[in-house]
Every structure is written in structure tokens, then in C-alpha cells.
Design a protein around this motif. Structure first.
Motif, PDB file in Angstrom:
ATOM      1  N   LEU A   1      11.461  -1.691   5.717  1.00 36.19           N
ATOM      2  CA  LEU A   1      10.250  -0.884   5.537  1.00 36.19           C
ATOM      3  C   LEU A   1       9.413  -1.474   4.403  1.00 36.19           C
ATOM      4  O   LEU A   1       9.960  -1.944   3.401  1.00 36.19           O
ATOM      5  CB  LEU A   1      10.612   0.561   5.180  1.00 36.19           C
ATOM      6  N   ASN A   2       8.082  -1.436   4.580  1.00 41.44           N
ATOM      7  CA  ASN A   2       7.135  -1.915   3.569  1.00 41.44           C
ATOM      8  C   ASN A   2       6.023  -0.887   3.442  1.00 41.44           C
ATOM      9  O   ASN A   2       5.526  -0.408   4.463  1.00 41.44           O
ATOM     10  CB  ASN A   2       6.514  -3.246   4.004  1.00 41.44           C
ATOM     11  N   TRP A   3       5.608  -0.561   2.217  1.00 42.83           N
ATOM     12  CA  TRP A   3       4.550   0.432   2.047  1.00 42.83           C
ATOM     13  C   TRP A   3       3.563  -0.020   0.975  1.00 42.83           C
ATOM     14  O   TRP A   3       3.891  -0.755   0.058  1.00 42.83           O
ATOM     15  CB  TRP A   3       5.128   1.807   1.758  1.00 42.83           C
ATOM     16  N   SER A   4       2.323   0.457   1.151  1.00 46.47           N
ATOM     17  CA  SER A   4       1.245   0.100   0.233  1.00 46.47           C
ATOM     18  C   SER A   4       0.148   1.157   0.309  1.00 46.47           C
ATOM     19  O   SER A   4       0.102   1.964   1.241  1.00 46.47           O
ATOM     20  CB  SER A   4       0.663  -1.268   0.596  1.00 46.47           C
ATOM     21  N   GLY A   5      -0.745   1.131  -0.688  1.00 47.25           N
ATOM     22  CA  GLY A   5      -1.885   2.033  -0.688  1.00 47.25           C
ATOM     23  C   GLY A   5      -1.584   3.443  -1.140  1.00 47.25           C
ATOM     24  O   GLY A   5      -2.401   4.339  -0.935  1.00 47.25           O
ATOM     25  N   PHE A   6      -0.460   3.661  -1.789  1.00 48.21           N
ATOM     26  CA  PHE A   6      -0.086   4.987  -2.273  1.00 48.21           C
ATOM     27  C   PHE A   6      -0.900   5.310  -3.534  1.00 48.21           C
ATOM     28  O   PHE A   6      -1.455   4.419  -4.180  1.00 48.21           O
ATOM     29  CB  PHE A   6       1.421   5.055  -2.546  1.00 48.21           C
ATOM     30  N   PRO A   7      -0.988   6.595  -3.905  1.00 53.74           N
ATOM     31  CA  PRO A   7      -1.793   6.991  -5.061  1.00 53.74           C
ATOM     32  C   PRO A   7      -1.325   6.347  -6.370  1.00 53.74           C
ATOM     33  O   PRO A   7      -0.126   6.139  -6.579  1.00 53.74           O
ATOM     34  CB  PRO A   7      -1.604   8.512  -5.124  1.00 53.74           C
ATOM     35  N   GLU A   8      -2.282   6.075  -7.242  1.00 53.47           N
ATOM     36  CA  GLU A   8      -1.984   5.460  -8.541  1.00 53.47           C
ATOM     37  C   GLU A   8      -1.014   6.279  -9.372  1.00 53.47           C
ATOM     38  O   GLU A   8      -0.223   5.731 -10.135  1.00 53.47           O
ATOM     39  CB  GLU A   8      -3.272   5.288  -9.360  1.00 53.47           C
ATOM     40  N   GLU A   9      -1.082   7.600  -9.236  1.00 59.40           N
ATOM     41  CA  GLU A   9      -0.231   8.467 -10.059  1.00 59.40           C
ATOM     42  C   GLU A   9       1.205   8.594  -9.538  1.00 59.40           C
ATOM     43  O   GLU A   9       2.027   9.308 -10.109  1.00 59.40           O
ATOM     44  CB  GLU A   9      -0.867   9.845 -10.248  1.00 59.40           C
ATOM     45  N   THR A  10       1.537   7.860  -8.486  1.00 57.30           N
ATOM     46  CA  THR A  10       2.901   7.871  -7.943  1.00 57.30           C
ATOM     47  C   THR A  10       3.887   7.408  -9.009  1.00 57.30           C
ATOM     48  O   THR A  10       3.648   6.417  -9.692  1.00 57.30           O
ATOM     49  CB  THR A  10       2.994   6.954  -6.709  1.00 57.30           C
ATOM     50  N   GLN A  11       5.025   8.121  -9.111  1.00 59.22           N
ATOM     51  CA  GLN A  11       6.064   7.760 -10.080  1.00 59.22           C
ATOM     52  C   GLN A  11       7.386   7.377  -9.427  1.00 59.22           C
ATOM     53  O   GLN A  11       8.252   6.795 -10.077  1.00 59.22           O
ATOM     54  CB  GLN A  11       6.274   8.906 -11.057  1.00 59.22           C
ATOM     55  N   SER A  12       7.586   7.729  -8.144  1.00 59.00           N
ATOM     56  CA  SER A  12       8.784   7.326  -7.412  1.00 59.00           C
ATOM     57  C   SER A  12       8.556   7.604  -5.930  1.00 59.00           C
ATOM     58  O   SER A  12       7.523   8.164  -5.543  1.00 59.00           O
ATOM     59  CB  SER A  12      10.033   8.081  -7.903  1.00 59.00           C
TER      60      SER A  12
ATOM     61  N   LEU B   1       2.591   2.529   5.946  1.00 62.12           N
ATOM     62  CA  LEU B   1       4.000   2.165   6.117  1.00 62.12           C
ATOM     63  C   LEU B   1       4.085   1.226   7.303  1.00 62.12           C
ATOM     64  O   LEU B   1       3.586   1.539   8.386  1.00 62.12           O
ATOM     65  CB  LEU B   1       4.851   3.415   6.367  1.00 62.12           C
ATOM     66  N   THR B   2       4.687   0.058   7.090  1.00 63.18           N
ATOM     67  CA  THR B   2       4.860  -0.919   8.167  1.00 63.18           C
ATOM     68  C   THR B   2       6.316  -1.362   8.203  1.00 63.18           C
ATOM     69  O   THR B   2       7.078  -1.134   7.255  1.00 63.18           O
ATOM     70  CB  THR B   2       3.960  -2.159   7.979  1.00 63.18           C
ATOM     71  N   SER B   3       6.674  -1.997   9.307  1.00 64.42           N
ATOM     72  CA  SER B   3       8.020  -2.516   9.457  1.00 64.42           C
ATOM     73  C   SER B   3       8.008  -3.649  10.467  1.00 64.42           C
ATOM     74  O   SER B   3       7.364  -3.532  11.510  1.00 64.42           O
ATOM     75  CB  SER B   3       8.964  -1.413   9.948  1.00 64.42           C
ATOM     76  N   PRO B   4       8.742  -4.723  10.188  1.00 65.81           N
ATOM     77  CA  PRO B   4       8.899  -5.756  11.207  1.00 65.81           C
ATOM     78  C   PRO B   4       9.890  -5.333  12.298  1.00 65.81           C
ATOM     79  O   PRO B   4      10.030  -6.007  13.311  1.00 65.81           O
ATOM     80  CB  PRO B   4       9.429  -6.956  10.419  1.00 65.81           C
TER      81      PRO B   4
END
Length: 176
Positions: free
Chosen positions: A49-60, A23-26
């Protein structure tokens, strides 16, 4: 105000372990004071807010902001945005103003102060610096099947059973 009282634990440290992601943020950074615009006195503007790298099975996703240092036994919920679609990986600054700033069928539940949207930092004057835990929760379901009338505590409790991974940023704020 008793500045000698101990800080509350980070509530996520007390929950079952989950995966993590980025999770990142400017606008906000771990351990640094919030800018005035993200406080109640400065405009109640939610940070980007910006996010990445979450699990593939994430649905929301669920996004919330919690102050564990509020001078009460339960802390203070400042923001809960529910049912963020999985294809959304960022929110622009100010998206927490109302449901109109949220994507798809996402919605806000009422903060502990009664706001349906982001409620900025507002610790008691003279109290020690408070931590504001901005969290994005990657969930294994498209919807938590809740409504805007549910409490942020009910949202957090329901999400606990669907959380695959969690990412946090923890800025601080202290009023003079």
C-alpha cells in the motif's frame, strides 16, 4: 448460502464525513478480484500500500481491512495495524505478517479470526463476491493509546474521534 441477501452498506459511508487522500497499490485495485496470494487459501500475504496527499496536521496512520459482506451482522475485520508513524507513507507486500513487518512502535490487533496480522479473504464458498475495504486513516494523534489486546472494533471506534481523512481501495473476492 442465500445469494439474494442484500449487500451491506460501505460502513465508512455511514460515518461523519472526513477529508480524503490517495491510496494506491501495485497489488490491488478497486472493484477487481484479489489475487490468490491475498486470500486465506493462497498465503495470507498483505498487499503493498502507498498513500499520499493526507492533511498536514496528520500525526499517525491506522490501516485496516474490513469485509462488510460477511454473513453476520457485524462484518469481519481482516487486518488492523495501529500507530503507523506519520513519516511512513507505504507498506511493502507482506508487511502485515507480524508486528516485525511494521515500522516503529506500530502493532497489530487480533483479526476477527484470531490472527495478530493480516488475515486473507475467505468468504463462504458459493457466496456472492465480498468487498474488502482496505483503508488508511490519517489521524490527529501520534498514538491511539491502545494495545494489541484491544479489538479491531475498539480500534475503529477510537480512531473515529481522531480521523482527519481516509483513503480506501475496495477489491473483491468470491470463492467458487
Amino acid at each position: 448460502m442465500d445469494l439474494s441477501r442484500p449487500l451491506a452498506p460501505n460502513p465508512y459511508d455511514l460515518l461523519p464525513a472526513t477529508g480524503s487522500f490517495t491510496l494506491t497499490s501495485p497489488d490491488i485495485t478497486d472493484g477487481t478480484p484479489l489475487a490468490a496470494s491475498f486470500t486465506a487459501a493462497g498465503g495470507n500475504i498483505s498487499p503493498a500500500l502507498n498513500w499520499s496527499g493526507f492533511p498536514e496536521e496528520t500525526q499517525s496512520f491506522l490501516i485496516n481491512c474490513f469485509d462488510p459482506d460477511a454473513p453476520n451482522p457485524a462484518g469481519y475485520w481482516h487486518w488492523s495495524a495501529v500507530d503507523i508513524p506519520v513519516q511512513v507513507t507505504s507498506l511493502e507486500q507482506g508487511a502485515g505478517e507480524s508486528d516485525l513487518g511494521l515500522p516503529g512502535a506500530a502493532f497489530h490487533v487480533r483479526s476477527d479470526g484470531g490472527t495478530f496480522g493480516y488475515e486473507g479473504a475467505a468468504p463462504p464458498p458459493g457466496d456472492h463476491p465480498h468487498r474488502y475495504i482496505f483503508a488508511v486513516h490519517a489521524l490527529d494523534t501520534e498514538s491511539l493509546d491502545l494495545s494489541s489486546e484491544h479489538s479491531p472494533t475498539k480500534v475503529a471506534f477510537t480512531a473515529l474521534f481522531h480521523t482527519l481523512a481516509r483513503a480506501t481501495l475496495v477489491p473483491t473476492y468470491q470463492q467458487p
